[in-house]
Write a protein that holds these residues in place. Structure first.
Motif, PDB file in Angstrom:
ATOM      1  N   ARG A  70     -10.418  15.519   7.947  1.00  0.00           N
ATOM      2  CA  ARG A  70     -11.548  15.527   8.869  1.00  0.00           C
ATOM      3  C   ARG A  70     -12.788  16.054   8.168  1.00  0.00           C
ATOM      4  NH1 ARG A  70      -7.139  16.837  12.042  1.00  0.00           N
ATOM      5  NH2 ARG A  70      -6.883  15.555  13.915  1.00  0.00           N
ATOM      6  N   ILE A  71     -13.888  15.358   8.361  1.00  0.00           N
ATOM      7  CA  ILE A  71     -15.184  15.776   7.832  1.00  0.00           C
ATOM      8  C   ILE A  71     -16.070  16.117   9.011  1.00  0.00           C
ATOM      9  CG2 ILE A  71     -17.202  15.084   6.486  1.00  0.00           C
ATOM     10  CD1 ILE A  71     -15.328  13.147   4.961  1.00  0.00           C
ATOM     11  N   PHE A  72     -16.383  17.385   9.160  1.00  0.00           N
ATOM     12  CA  PHE A  72     -17.116  17.883  10.323  1.00  0.00           C
ATOM     13  C   PHE A  72     -16.490  17.380  11.622  1.00  0.00           C
ATOM     14  CE2 PHE A  72     -20.091  18.694   6.939  1.00  0.00           C
ATOM     15  CZ  PHE A  72     -20.628  19.921   7.298  1.00  0.00           C
ATOM     16  N   GLY A  73     -15.168  17.465  11.683  1.00  0.00           N
ATOM     17  CA  GLY A  73     -14.429  17.119  12.885  1.00  0.00           C
ATOM     18  C   GLY A  73     -14.109  15.656  13.053  1.00  0.00           C
ATOM     19  N   ASN A  74     -14.627  14.807  12.174  1.00  0.00           N
ATOM     20  CA  ASN A  74     -14.404  13.365  12.273  1.00  0.00           C
ATOM     21  C   ASN A  74     -13.235  12.947  11.381  1.00  0.00           C
ATOM     22  OD1 ASN A  74     -16.903  12.586  13.906  1.00  0.00           O
ATOM     23  ND2 ASN A  74     -17.820  13.642  12.162  1.00  0.00           N
ATOM     24  N   ASP A  75     -12.204  12.400  11.984  1.00  0.00           N
ATOM     25  CA  ASP A  75     -11.037  11.960  11.234  1.00  0.00           C
ATOM     26  C   ASP A  75     -11.401  10.755  10.367  1.00  0.00           C
ATOM     27  OD1 ASP A  75      -8.501  10.417  10.682  1.00  0.00           O
ATOM     28  OD2 ASP A  75      -7.634  12.120  11.748  1.00  0.00           O
ATOM     29  N   ILE A  76     -11.145  10.841   9.067  1.00  0.00           N
ATOM     30  CA  ILE A  76     -11.556   9.791   8.142  1.00  0.00           C
ATOM     31  C   ILE A  76     -10.847   8.473   8.418  1.00  0.00           C
ATOM     32  CG2 ILE A  76      -9.857  10.383   6.377  1.00  0.00           C
ATOM     33  CD1 ILE A  76     -13.489   9.290   5.757  1.00  0.00           C
ATOM     34  N   SER A  77      -9.651   8.520   9.020  1.00  0.00           N
ATOM     35  CA  SER A  77      -8.921   7.282   9.323  1.00  0.00           C
ATOM     36  C   SER A  77      -9.357   6.662  10.642  1.00  0.00           C
ATOM     37  CB  SER A  77      -7.410   7.559   9.362  1.00  0.00           C
ATOM     38  OG  SER A  77      -6.938   7.917   8.082  1.00  0.00           O
ATOM     39  N   GLY A  81     -16.750   5.676   9.691  1.00  0.00           N
ATOM     40  CA  GLY A  81     -18.197   5.542   9.608  1.00  0.00           C
ATOM     41  C   GLY A  81     -18.906   6.860   9.819  1.00  0.00           C
ATOM     42  N   GLU A  82     -18.531   7.568  10.869  1.00  0.00           N
ATOM     43  CA  GLU A  82     -19.169   8.842  11.172  1.00  0.00           C
ATOM     44  C   GLU A  82     -18.809   9.888  10.128  1.00  0.00           C
ATOM     45  OE1 GLU A  82     -21.643  11.507  12.971  1.00  0.00           O
ATOM     46  OE2 GLU A  82     -21.464   9.339  13.243  1.00  0.00           O
ATOM     47  N   ALA A  83     -17.546   9.879   9.667  1.00  0.00           N
ATOM     48  CA  ALA A  83     -17.129  10.845   8.653  1.00  0.00           C
ATOM     49  C   ALA A  83     -17.881  10.631   7.346  1.00  0.00           C
ATOM     50  CB  ALA A  83     -15.620  10.734   8.423  1.00  0.00           C
ATOM     51  N   LEU A  84     -17.956   9.386   6.887  1.00  0.00           N
ATOM     52  CA  LEU A  84     -18.599   9.091   5.609  1.00  0.00           C
ATOM     53  C   LEU A  84     -20.111   9.282   5.663  1.00  0.00           C
ATOM     54  CD1 LEU A  84     -16.539   5.946   4.540  1.00  0.00           C
ATOM     55  CD2 LEU A  84     -16.334   8.288   3.663  1.00  0.00           C
ATOM     56  N   ARG A  85     -20.678   9.204   6.857  1.00  0.00           N
ATOM     57  CA  ARG A  85     -22.112   9.453   7.007  1.00  0.00           C
ATOM     58  C   ARG A  85     -22.461  10.871   6.604  1.00  0.00           C
ATOM     59  NH1 ARG A  85     -25.602  11.596  10.479  1.00  0.00           N
ATOM     60  NH2 ARG A  85     -23.971  12.282  11.915  1.00  0.00           N
ATOM     61  N   ARG A  86     -21.522  11.787   6.743  1.00  0.00           N
ATOM     62  CA  ARG A  86     -21.757  13.196   6.414  1.00  0.00           C
ATOM     63  C   ARG A  86     -21.413  13.535   4.969  1.00  0.00           C
ATOM     64  NH1 ARG A  86     -21.766  16.143  11.272  1.00  0.00           N
ATOM     65  NH2 ARG A  86     -22.735  17.784  10.010  1.00  0.00           N
ATOM     66  N   LEU A  87     -20.957  12.531   4.218  1.00  0.00           N
ATOM     67  CA  LEU A  87     -20.381  12.764   2.899  1.00  0.00           C
ATOM     68  C   LEU A  87     -21.203  12.139   1.777  1.00  0.00           C
ATOM     69  CD1 LEU A  87     -17.842  13.814   1.313  1.00  0.00           C
ATOM     70  CD2 LEU A  87     -16.849  11.544   1.696  1.00  0.00           C
TER      71      LEU A  87
END
Length: 259
Positions: A70-77, A81-87
């Protein structure tokens, strides 16, 4: 170790019970750790420890089949889209287009993130200044030194204003001065912008006293915590000695942990 989190209890990065195999070969085995927003975490491991595999899972180049990321609470699987936006990511291999100028490389990347031309110019100018490369904006990438290319790749990774930055062996092949400059640039981002950083390396001299450390050995997480905690857990006197013990190195082999 207590999970790290920001004021709202959301971690920058949470890796939970992650395993990964290439056929019958297990590359990662039940790896779990988390990173605080505004924290510099060093992912320590020898070649083959699983660092690049872990980065490929975090960046969704590989699908996570066992465990969760999880990236800032967003599960990468589930919400890539939302997870990678923070990365933001800087891989070990050079990825600039050598036939394009510095500005063209950055401008193209900005367009991929939907950043308009005027805003892209503003961000590119600011980032080139921040990595001391403003005077090379019109030079072709192939004319840059290895350290200069790395600075441009860092600027590119920051164009879409990520909250978490991953760097995989970012200083490999660079001279001592270039290595120090790259590290100083990233540590400044942590201090001034509150960005979370996962810095993968096998070079123990890149670790500072206040860093958090995650140590991998043959795909297994063998230690995590701040530098003092990792040293105490091994009964050693220095982080170099602790890493050598955790990695199963003898005295002669441990000399290779710094250039």
């Amino acid at each position: 170790m207590k999970p790290n989190g920001d004021a709202n209890g959301v971690t920058a990065l949470e890796v939970s019970a992650v395993s990964h195999s290439y056929g019958s070969k297990r590359a990662l085995n039940d790896v779990s750790f988390s990173i605080t927003p505004g924290n510099f975490t060093v992912l320590l491991g020898l070649n083959g420890a699983g660092k690049t595999t872990l980065f490929s899972l975090i960046s969704h180049l590989y699908d996570t089949r066992h465990g969760s990321i999880r990236i800032f609470g967003n599960d990468i699987s589930r919400a890539p889209g939302e997870a990678l936006r923070r990365l933001g990511i800087v891989f070990q291999a050079r990825t600039l287009d050598l036939d394009l100028s510095v500005y063209q490389n950055l401008s193209y990347h900005a367009s991929l993130h939907g950043i308009g031309a005027r805003e892209a110019r503003r961000r590119i100018d600011a980032l080139l200044a921040s990595v001391d490369m403003a005077d090379r904006r019109h030079d072709k990438a192939r004319s840059l030194s290895g350290g200069q290319m790395r600075r441009i790749e860092i600027a590119r990774a920051l164009l879409h204003r990520p909250s978490l930055l991953l760097l995989d062996e970012a200083t490999v092949g660079l001279d001592i001065q270039s290595r120090a400059g790259i590290l100083a640039t990233i540590r400044k981002l942590v201090a001034t912008d509150g960005i979370g950083v996962l810095w993968a390396t096998h070079l123990i001299d890149e670790v500072e006293e206040n860093d958090h450390v995650v140590v991998l050995r043959e795909g297994n997480l063998v230690a995590k915590g701040n530098v003092k905690e990792v040293i105490l857990s091994t009964g050693m006197n220095t982080i170099r000695e602790a890493f050598s013990q955790l990695s199963g190195l003898d005295a002669q082999q441990s000399e290779g942990l710094a250039p």
